[in-house]
Scaffold this active site. Structure first.
Site, short mmCIF file in Angstrom:
data_model
loop_
_atom_site.label_atom_id
_atom_site.label_comp_id
_atom_site.label_asym_id
_atom_site.label_seq_id
_atom_site.Cartn_x
_atom_site.Cartn_y
_atom_site.Cartn_z
N HIS A 198 83.02 -84.11 13.58
CA HIS A 198 82.76 -83.61 14.94
C HIS A 198 83.27 -84.62 15.97
CE1 HIS A 198 79.10 -81.47 13.00
NE2 HIS A 198 79.95 -80.52 13.33
N LYS B 132 69.91 -71.02 11.76
CA LYS B 132 70.02 -72.06 10.73
C LYS B 132 68.70 -72.82 10.67
CE LYS B 132 74.92 -73.30 10.37
NZ LYS B 132 75.90 -74.34 10.61
N ARG C 245 88.57 -76.79 9.92
CA ARG C 245 88.72 -77.73 8.81
C ARG C 245 89.68 -77.22 7.76
NH1 ARG C 245 82.70 -77.87 7.26
NH2 ARG C 245 83.06 -75.76 7.99
N SER D 116 77.96 -80.68 7.58
CA SER D 116 76.62 -81.27 7.75
C SER D 116 75.76 -80.98 6.53
CB SER D 116 75.96 -80.72 9.02
OG SER D 116 76.75 -81.05 10.14
N1 COA Z 1 84.04 -81.93 10.82
C1 COA Z 1 83.08 -81.80 9.91
N2 COA Z 1 82.28 -80.72 9.81
C2 COA Z 1 82.47 -79.76 10.72
C3 COA Z 1 83.45 -79.83 11.71
C4 COA Z 1 84.25 -80.98 11.74
N3 COA Z 1 85.20 -81.14 12.65
N4 COA Z 1 83.40 -78.71 12.45
C5 COA Z 1 82.43 -77.95 11.94
N5 COA Z 1 81.87 -78.60 10.89
C6 COA Z 1 80.81 -78.09 10.03
C7 COA Z 1 79.45 -78.34 10.57
O1 COA Z 1 78.95 -79.57 10.10
C8 COA Z 1 78.69 -77.15 10.03
O2 COA Z 1 78.26 -77.42 8.71
P1 COA Z 1 76.96 -76.70 8.11
O3 COA Z 1 77.24 -75.23 8.12
O4 COA Z 1 76.88 -77.27 6.78
O5 COA Z 1 75.80 -77.04 9.02
C9 COA Z 1 79.73 -76.03 9.97
O6 COA Z 1 80.96 -76.68 10.00
C10 COA Z 1 79.71 -75.11 11.15
O7 COA Z 1 78.98 -75.70 12.16
P2 COA Z 1 79.08 -75.63 13.70
O8 COA Z 1 80.41 -76.03 14.18
O9 COA Z 1 77.91 -76.38 14.22
O10 COA Z 1 78.96 -74.14 13.97
P3 COA Z 1 77.80 -73.19 13.67
O11 COA Z 1 78.41 -72.08 12.91
O12 COA Z 1 76.61 -73.85 13.09
O13 COA Z 1 77.37 -72.76 15.13
C11 COA Z 1 77.79 -71.83 17.31
C12 COA Z 1 78.35 -72.34 16.01
C13 COA Z 1 76.59 -72.58 17.81
C14 COA Z 1 78.92 -72.05 18.26
C15 COA Z 1 77.49 -70.32 17.17
O14 COA Z 1 76.53 -70.09 16.18
C16 COA Z 1 77.02 -69.73 18.47
O15 COA Z 1 77.82 -69.56 19.37
N6 COA Z 1 75.71 -69.44 18.59
C17 COA Z 1 75.07 -68.92 19.80
C18 COA Z 1 75.03 -67.38 19.85
C19 COA Z 1 76.39 -66.82 20.14
O16 COA Z 1 76.91 -66.98 21.22
N7 COA Z 1 76.99 -66.18 19.14
C20 COA Z 1 78.35 -65.70 19.21
C21 COA Z 1 78.51 -64.37 19.83
S1 COA Z 1 77.63 -63.07 19.06
#
Ligand code: COA
Length: 161
Positions: A17, A41, A90, A128
């Site tokens: 990140h 989550k 990724r 994560s």
């Molecule tokens: N390096 C390492 N790991 C990474 C990374 C990077 N550059 N980028 C993403 N990841 C990993 C994260 O650690 C995470 O791992 P996990 O699933 O084991 O926890 C995974 O990739 C995805 O995580 P993240 O980037 O935090 O995205 P998310 O899918 O958890 O959440 C939101 C993304 C918050 C943007 C999304 O859920 C959201 O927008 N929620 C609000 C409601 C909404 O607007 N929804 C969309 C319209 S309906």
């Protein structure tokens, strides 16, 4: 002032990140890291803990702010006056989910672009969840998270460094 919002769960923040953030700050005048409260989550760290862990890693930047949000990411981005959302890619496996999310967000907010940055190859396989799994079994995660985060993980799992 071109503002971007970098949303995620950040449970916890990883070097992957932070790598994305380092590159995003060069492209935008200000980056707001948006820590999601409610995205289906089960998190290890509370919202406030996730925010604090991030804050201690971004002190060096004067154009980065960490905020929490609930509800739609695009609504939060609008409130911030952002022109873009930042997402890290990724591997190909991320693509389908990210493509769907970006298109949904585009429908909801046509004025906000999603900008994808490729994660550095060193971190392209970490998540994560994988880091939490390894730490819970006393595996070393030194390479993948900042020291502060590593300590916080071991404190949660009651292991010592
Ligand atoms: N390096 C390492 N790991 C990474 C990374 C990077 N550059 N980028 C993403 N990841 C990993 C994260 O650690 C995470 O791992 P996990 O699933 O084991 O926890 C995974 O990739 C995805 O995580 P993240 O980037 O935090 O995205 P998310 O899918 O958890 O959440 C939101 C993304 C918050 C943007 C999304 O859920 C959201 O927008 N929620 C609000 C409601 C909404 O607007 N929804 C969309 C319209 S309906």
């Amino acid at each position: 002032m071109r503002i971007a919002v970098y949303p995620g769960t950040f449970d916890p923040v990883t070097n992957g990140h932070l790598d994305i953030l380092t590159r995003a700050v060069k492209l935008f005048d200000k980056v707001i890291i948006a820590v999601a409260y409610d995205n289906n989550k089960d998190t290890l760290f509370s919202l406030e803990e996730r925010k604090q862990l991030l804050e201690s890693e971004v002190k060096e930047y004067n154009n980065v702010e960490v905020r929490t949000f609930s509800g739609l990411t695009v609504n939060f981005a609008r409130q911030c006056g952002a022109v873009a959302l930042i997402r890290g890619l990724r591997a190909m496996t991320d693509f389908e989910y990210e493509f769907q999310l970006a298109l949904m967000n585009k429908k909801l907010a046509p004025d906000i672009e999603t900008v994808f940055l490729m994660t550095k190859s060193d971190y392209s396989f970490i998540s994560s969840s994988a880091i939490k799994w390894a730490a819970s079994l006393n595996g070393s995660v030194t390479e993948f998270v900042p020291l502060n985060v590593e300590k916080a993980l071991y404190a949660k799992y009651k292991k010592s460094l």
